[in-house]
Design an enzyme around this catalytic site. Structure first.
Site, PDB file in Angstrom:
ATOM      1  N   ARG A 257       0.847  -1.196   0.000  1.00 53.56           N
ATOM      2  CA  ARG A 257       0.000   0.000   0.000  1.00 53.56           C
ATOM      3  C   ARG A 257       0.878   1.240   0.000  1.00 53.56           C
ATOM      4  O   ARG A 257       1.846   1.333   0.767  1.00 53.56           O
ATOM      5  CB  ARG A 257      -0.929   0.009   1.216  1.00 53.56           C
ATOM      6  CG  ARG A 257      -1.967  -1.107   1.171  1.00 53.56           C
ATOM      7  CD  ARG A 257      -2.908  -1.070   2.353  1.00 53.56           C
ATOM      8  NE  ARG A 257      -3.787  -2.236   2.332  1.00 53.56           N
ATOM      9  CZ  ARG A 257      -4.652  -2.552   3.299  1.00 53.56           C
ATOM     10  NH1 ARG A 257      -4.753  -1.765   4.366  1.00 53.56           N
ATOM     11  NH2 ARG A 257      -5.408  -3.617   3.204  1.00 53.56           N
ATOM     12  N   ARG A 272       3.194   1.514  10.364  1.00 55.35           N
ATOM     13  CA  ARG A 272       2.549   1.868   9.088  1.00 55.35           C
ATOM     14  C   ARG A 272       3.596   1.770   7.990  1.00 55.35           C
ATOM     15  O   ARG A 272       4.422   2.669   7.815  1.00 55.35           O
ATOM     16  CB  ARG A 272       1.945   3.274   9.152  1.00 55.35           C
ATOM     17  CG  ARG A 272       1.026   3.593   7.974  1.00 55.35           C
ATOM     18  CD  ARG A 272       0.409   4.983   8.107  1.00 55.35           C
ATOM     19  NE  ARG A 272      -0.499   5.055   9.236  1.00 55.35           N
ATOM     20  CZ  ARG A 272      -1.799   4.737   9.180  1.00 55.35           C
ATOM     21  NH1 ARG A 272      -2.315   4.304   8.039  1.00 55.35           N
ATOM     22  NH2 ARG A 272      -2.564   4.837  10.244  1.00 55.35           N
ATOM     23  N   SER A 349     -10.109  -5.386  10.453  1.00 54.42           N
ATOM     24  CA  SER A 349     -11.266  -4.690   9.916  1.00 54.42           C
ATOM     25  C   SER A 349     -12.213  -5.717   9.304  1.00 54.42           C
ATOM     26  O   SER A 349     -11.888  -6.373   8.318  1.00 54.42           O
ATOM     27  CB  SER A 349     -10.831  -3.674   8.856  1.00 54.42           C
ATOM     28  OG  SER A 349     -11.866  -2.782   8.553  1.00 54.42           O
ATOM     29  N   ARG A 387       2.583  -5.147  11.923  1.00 50.98           N
ATOM     30  CA  ARG A 387       1.982  -4.328  12.970  1.00 50.98           C
ATOM     31  C   ARG A 387       1.671  -5.142  14.228  1.00 50.98           C
ATOM     32  O   ARG A 387       1.906  -4.689  15.350  1.00 50.98           O
ATOM     33  CB  ARG A 387       0.717  -3.628  12.471  1.00 50.98           C
ATOM     34  CG  ARG A 387       0.092  -2.734  13.542  1.00 50.98           C
ATOM     35  CD  ARG A 387      -1.100  -1.953  13.041  1.00 50.98           C
ATOM     36  NE  ARG A 387      -0.716  -0.866  12.156  1.00 50.98           N
ATOM     37  CZ  ARG A 387      -1.530   0.138  11.828  1.00 50.98           C
ATOM     38  NH1 ARG A 387      -2.763   0.175  12.318  1.00 50.98           N
ATOM     39  NH2 ARG A 387      -1.129   1.090  11.024  1.00 50.98           N
TER      40      ARG A 387
END
Length: 419
Positions: A257, A272, A349, A387
């Site tokens: 990403r 991140r 998520s 993470r």
């Protein structure tokens, strides 16, 4: 993407979804283009019928009538060409707007942006240290578990290189997740990270989030940010037998990403990054809201079980309409406690999308009555590294800068209790 008839029949509901999700979409223009498209298609069908009728008459006509029919045929060809061009132009514009159309969110979603997200439960308690804890960067550099400087020399900002026991810990976390999902009848699949544009459109990443995706223009390929992209694409254009449903995948892949627009947000160390590895839960089920809700609860529960096994405190969020994204019917984030931040940060998520992705990717099935229906899709993170590694080493550190290994991971690390 929504059904065009649903948009025509429920314009106010679609407009409200556009408003609460903050989508830049003119619903009235979409409905106008839909009307124009159907009108042009009707005119094209009529013109083609006249041409067919004229061809039959031509075969039986005398020379005088044939001359008249040739002239009519030329006019019809001009009309047909014009109608096809108008229809193609209108369809292209309509398709562009349809791809921006959001799913109507469930009634329980908080309305607003990220600040409207609601904590629905907190599980576990943050650790209390009798010493000054280190953050994950300090721990990893002190123990030789990561080299950030040399990684940045090779790949630029937000790069990292795991080393030694941190590589082993990463492998253990993924194995733990895959074994749990395998025991729940999920099919394990290692998917490609290089994907075509159609796969990103089908998932919903394109067109709205193109700037977040790495492109490889020489090959017309892109680097996917989640295994979900390939898993949706696996069944694009297919008609599934209802007996195959639900289809459950545990997809593992490297993910990429660009993190455009995230400058300054939790960028230290492993929090991140541009490249990471993730195990993704993905389900294709029948077009039944109740069944979708059951799978949503199961995917969420699996992620919670994984975190509990890792001994990490977390909170479950009900995500607000303006933070959930265009395609989501319902979304729950799980935020895990990060001691160095003194706060919870997103690690999972869980999303229900109903038929929004299936319409884009054309994933259908025949129900028991033989009717073709678009399937429902759902997804949730199982684990994403690095993470979750930051959370593990920070939460389980000792005063000697060791890390106590959660019991659930010890079988994957030769029975070791500490790193």
């Amino acid at each position: 993407m929504l059904d065009r008839r649903q948009i025509r029949d429920n314009p106010d509901a679609v407009k409200e979804a556009v408003r609460v999700k903050g989508i830049d979409l003119d619903v009235d223009e979409l409905i106008h283009l839909d009307h124009t498209s159907r009108k042009l298609q009707h005119e094209l069908d009529q013109a083609q019928a006249r041409r067919k009728s004229s061809a039959k008459e031509f075969a039986k006509a005398d020379d005088t009538r044939r001359a008249e029919l040739r002239a009519e045929h030329e006019e019809l060809e001009i009309q047909l060409r014009s109608l096809r061009e108008q229809l193609a132009e209108t369809t292209e514009k309509l398709q562009g707007l349809l791809l921006l159309t959001p799913t109507i969110p469930w009634a329980g979603a908080p309305v607003g942006d990220e600040s409207a997200n609601v904590i629905i439960r907190t599980v576990g308690a943050p650790p209390e240290f009798s010493f000054k804890p280190l953050d994950h960067v300090e721990l990893c550099e002190q123990r030789g578990w990561a080299d950030f400087a040399r990684a940045r020399k090779v790949a630029g900002e937000r790069a990292y290189a795991l080393m030694g026991d941190m590589v082993r810990l990463e492998r253990a976390v993924h194995s733990y997740a895959l074994d749990l999902l395998s025991a729940r009848d999920f099919t394990l699949v290692s998917v490609p990270s290089l994907v075509r544009e159609d796969a990103l459109i089908g998932t919903g990443q394109f067109p709205a989030h193109r700037e977040e995706t790495y492109a490889i223009p020489a090959d017309d390929l892109y680097l996917a940010g989640t295994a979900e992209v390939a898993l949706v694409g696996f069944h694009s254009g297919e008609v599934l037998d209802h007996k195959r449903l639900p289809i459950r995948y545990a997809g593992i892949s490297p993910c990429f990403r660009r993190e455009a627009g995230s400058a300054g947000r939790d960028v230290r160390g492993l929090l991140r990054v541009h490249q990471f590895e993730k195990v993704e839960q993905f389900v294709i089920c029948a077009a039944d809201p109740a069944e979708s809700d059951r799978w949503h609860a199961e995917l969420l529960g699996t992620a919670e079980q994984l975190l509990q096994g890792l001994g990490l405190a977390y909170e479950v969020m009900e995500v607000a309409t303006g933070d959930m994204g265009a395609g989501k019917y319902r979304m729950n984030d799980i935020n895990t406690w990060m001691p160095s931040l003194g706060a919870y940060r997103e690690t999972h998520s869980c999303s229900s999308l109903h038929d929004w992705q299936a319409r884009r990717a054309n994933v259908r099935y025949r129900d028991t009555g033989g009717t073709l229906r678009f399937a429902y899709t759902l997804n949730n993170t199982a684990v994403a590294t690095p993470r979750i590694l930051a959370a593990l080493v920070e939460n389980h550190q000792t005063s000697e800068a060791q890390v106590e290994i959660p019991v659930a991971l010890r079988p994957y690390l030769g029975g070791r209790e500490f790193l």
